[in-house]
Design an enzyme around this catalytic site. Structure first.
Site, PDB file in Angstrom:
ATOM      1  N   ALA A 381      60.037  67.240  51.943  1.00 15.19           N
ATOM      2  CA  ALA A 381      58.474  66.875  52.192  1.00 15.19           C
ATOM      3  C   ALA A 381      58.191  65.509  52.469  1.00 15.19           C
ATOM      4  O   ALA A 381      57.459  64.967  53.475  1.00 15.19           O
ATOM      5  CB  ALA A 381      57.658  67.445  51.075  1.00 15.19           C
ATOM      6  N   ASP A 501      63.695  61.183  -6.680  1.00 10.32           N
ATOM      7  CA  ASP A 501      63.017  62.096  -6.032  1.00 10.32           C
ATOM      8  C   ASP A 501      63.913  63.448  -5.646  1.00 10.32           C
ATOM      9  O   ASP A 501      65.325  63.330  -5.567  1.00 10.32           O
ATOM     10  CB  ASP A 501      62.473  61.831  -4.668  1.00 10.32           C
ATOM     11  CG  ASP A 501      61.776  62.965  -3.960  1.00 10.32           C
ATOM     12  OD1 ASP A 501      61.128  64.051  -4.313  1.00 10.32           O
ATOM     13  OD2 ASP A 501      62.089  63.069  -2.751  1.00 10.32           O
TER      14      ASP A 501
END
Ligand code: GDG
Length: 731
Positions: A381, A501
């Site tokens: 194109a 943690d």
């Protein structure tokens, strides 16, 4: 030291080796990629690595040397593939699995393990060849779907290299991509790159959504974090060598060709169709649309001719052989039905054309009919527009191509809608010249600006930018010498406090729907015990989990437990409640959270004595985003002006009294034990409260590489945390 170089890697080298009557022939192609490379700044040296187009088992050792030498002189390095590899890797996984699936042709997609094994093997072979030539400061640009595992393989060999990847075909939506058995390996392979380029943003979006859904990675609109590295994802619509097509269209050679065409098709309007013979290009649909145009427009009979060029492609793949037969039968049927002695409606050729003849066709055609069912970009194109030397010519373009975004002045069609394509042909043939010229000029301006040279330059300069800005994530990274310092300080200390943690720090996150999977393995419990029982040590697990769970998991160990961010503390064997009741608030808020769970599969509510937590780790990202916003909006009105707060965490929203924080818990412990050594490790926003509350001398470490953390150091992941802790127990 050698200067840094640019290494291009593609399945095919821009040079083809063939053997005829025992003699080698070399032909160089100047495709789009080669042109883009030529236009990159001349100050970097280049190397191009790829397959030279001939099976290695067809070459004698002497011929192989001849090929290698010929290529080396031109900056090319061959990756030699055997007939079997060409069959399984190239015709197989690349073109019989990835190509159809990525173009949404599920019915043509074949999944075979021998294809996949060969794909992996050939990608590894490419990596091996690259390893021989690469230097840590080089830039590597990998091309296309044949080599999607390569970025990670290169990264493993040369972690510092700058790696880019460009996909020339569409990246399908998650719904389609997830059908691929090897979907995760493919994503991980690509994520070895620093920059991943697609033609249009839709493909980038699909890729990001697959990363989230299949690898559980979070992303922004253009970045995804993988393996502690930030990977940028962006669109770069490939262009054509505009000036080359323009000047070719005006050249004498092409003018002669145009005259020849005019003579051959006197007084006819020419409609042009050019593609590789591929089912993605919608050739049969196009023929049927042309048939419908002829049926509904008899006055155009003998006035038009569809010139169809179908270039042979992948002739070893069965689907392509069947397609060729179907196309040829359809052409014959239409020509038989509408043609006459003096008129053949479709002039068909199954053969590629020399460049000049192709440009002559572009320049002579009144209409270009470009109607793929799916196409990454579509260069035909753009080449048609670039080859128009006169201010006329109409482009009919499928909305399923990447090119459509840049060519809105074309006549846009849905290629499956034969009637719409037939109508578009009529519109194109009857379009006034003035309108043609306006539409064409506007497309020409755009295609001329963003040409293939710009495309290559843009990609490489963005690759440089992203790798430059990627560096600081390791600013605070824990080094071997800091680890030694911590080890020595730990060994010297008489009174140590370790604040750790749990989730995301000592144990990786698991699905929130089955929290029991997060239970500590035996080796971890043994490590904690060993650390805690060293004389002069107080070890404390500071978690957001409820106290019953912590009791079940760690109850037997001689350590302090802090549950629900400090609402409960267990010292000397018994649990103490530190906060006043939260029951009333919970009764008010819980039904709202439950409603959200009902409407959001994958989410759940965790209720603890002093908090409510909405978990959404297993919810698709886009949905989680919307639901979290709505949930927070609904809750905000209910907690406004109260002592209750709402906090965002790692795939959670937590609602709890503002006064309960891990920071408060940590400072209380510090005041109580007055330690001479503090080590505090955590990954979450709640751990930032702890880091903030501790003195400067404390060794605070954030898990993950986040510069904004207030911790002094960062460490990559859970295994690294465990290895650091193990070092502290070494004598
Ligand atoms: C892939 C993607 C993406 C065609 N016939 C002849 C000939 N050609 C040349 C054209 C054009 C090229 O082949 C075809 O390029 P497309 O872009 O149309 O399609 P694919 O081959 O499928 O390419 C695609 C592209 O990669 C680039 O990223 O746009 O979406 O599928 O350049 O000129 N050339 C000559 N004779 C012919 O008969 N000389």
């Amino acid at each position: 030291m050698e200067d840094p170089k640019l290494i291009i890697v593609s399945n095919r080298l821009p040079i083809s080796v063939t053997k005829e009557n025992g003699k080698l022939h070399f032909s160089e192609s100047t495709g789009g990629l080669a042109t883009a490379m030529q236009s990159l700044p001349a100050d970097t040296s280049r190397l191009w690595i790829g397959w030279p187009g001939i099976a290695s088992d067809e070459l004698t050792p002497g011929e192989k040397r001849q090929v290698n030498n010929y290529l080396a002189k031109r900056g090319y390095v061959p990756v030699h593939l055997s007939t079997e590899q060409i069959d399984l890797f190239y015709s197989g996984y690349s073109n019989d699995t990835l190509w159809p699936l990525f173009h949404y042709f599920g019915e043509f997609t074949h999944y075979r393990d021998d294809y996949w094994q060969s794909y992996k093997q050939v990608n590894q072979l490419f990596a091996k060849v690259i390893k021989k030539h690469i230097d840590a400061r080089d830039t590597v640009w990998v091309q296309d779907y044949h080599l999607m595992l390569l970025p990670s393989l290169i990264r493993a060999d040369t972690p510092e290299a700058r790696i880019g990847f460009f996909l020339h075909i569409p990246f399908p939506s998650y719904e389609v991509f997830r059908l691929l058995p090897e979907r995760q390996a493919i994503l991980k392979g690509l994520l070895g790159a620093d920059l991943i380029g697609f033609h249009v943003y839709d493909y980038a979006r699909h890729f990001l959504s697959s990363c989230t859904r299949l690898l559980n990675l979070s992303h922004t609109h253009d970045k995804v974090v993988y393996d502690d590295r930030s990977v940028t994802v962006d669109s770069f619509p490939i262009g054509v060598d505009y000036s080359k097509f323009q000047s070719a269209a005006l050249s004498d050679g092409v003018k002669v060709e145009i005259d020849r065409l005019r003579e051959h098709y006197p007084d006819k309007k020419l409609i042009l169709s050019v593609d590789r013979l591929d089912y993605t290009k919608g050739i049969v649909h196009r023929l049927e649309a042309f048939e419908q145009f002829l049926q509904t427009n008899p006055k155009f009979h003998k006035q038009v001719c569809l010139v169809m060029v179908a270039v042979p492609s992948r002739i070893d793949v069965e689907t392509y052989q069947t397609l060729r037969e179907t196309v040829e039968k359809t052409v014959s049927r239409i020509n038989g039905e509408f043609g006459s002695i003096d008129w053949t409606p479709i002039s068909y050729q199954f053969q590629g054309l020399p460049y000049d003849e192709l440009v002559a066709l572009y320049a002579a055609a009144d209409v270009a009919l470009v109607t793929p069912l799916r196409d990454g970009m579509n260069l035909v194109a753009k080449e048609y527009i670039a080859s128009r030397a006169t201010p006329t010519g109409v482009l009919i373009l499928s909305e399923m191509t990447g090119a459509i975004d840049e060519m809105p002045e074309s006549i846009k069609v849905n290629p499956s809608d034969r009637s719409a394509v037939a109508r578009a042909i009529k519109t194109a043939l009857t379009m006034p010249k003035a309108e043609q010229s306006i539409r064409l000029a506007s497309m020409q301006r755009r295609i001329a600006r963003y040409n293939v040279q710009r495309w290559g330059n843009d990609f490489i300069s963005q690759l440089e930018d992203v790798t430059r800005s990627n560096k600081p994530t390791t600013k605070k990274q824990l080094t071997t010498s800091t680890v030694d310092e911590i080890k020595q300080a730990h060994a010297r200390a008489k009174n140590r406090l370790l604040l750790l943690d749990y989730d995301g720090t000592l144990k990786e996150f698991t699905s929130s729907l089955t929290p029991e999977l997060a239970r500590p393995p035996r080796a971890l419990l043994a490590l904690i015990e060993k650390l805690a029982t060293a004389p002069g040590t107080t070890l404390c697990i500071v978690s957001g989990r409820d106290h019953q769970t912590l009791q079940r998991w760690f109850g037997k160990l001689p350590i302090i437990l802090v549950a629900e961010h400090g609402a409960y503390v267990k010292t000397n064997g018994s649990w103490q409640k530190t906060a006043t009741s939260f029951d009333k608030k919970k009764r008010q808020l819980r039904p709202i959270l439950d409603q959200f769970v009902d409407r959001t599969p994958g989410s759940l509510v965790e209720e603890k004595d002093f908090s409510l937590v909405w978990h959404y780790r297993d919810v698709p990202t886009e949905l989680a985003y919307i639901r979290t916003l709505n949930l927070k909006h609904d809750l905000r009105n209910l907690i406004k002006g109260t002592t209750t707060g709402m906090f965002d965490g790692n795939k959670i929203v937590e609602i709890k009294p503002r006064s309960i924080t891990k920071g408060h818990a940590a400072t209380t412990l510090q005041d109580k034990y007055n330690p001479d050594f503090i080590l505090c490790i955590g990954d979450d926003f709640t751990d930032e409260d702890m880091f903030r509350g501790l003195p400067e001398s404390a060794y605070t470490i954030h898990v993950g590489h986040k510069d904004e953390t207030v911790a002094r150091y960062t460490i990559s992941d859970v295994p690294s945390v465990r290895s650091l802790l193990r070092k502290l127990t070494d004598k």
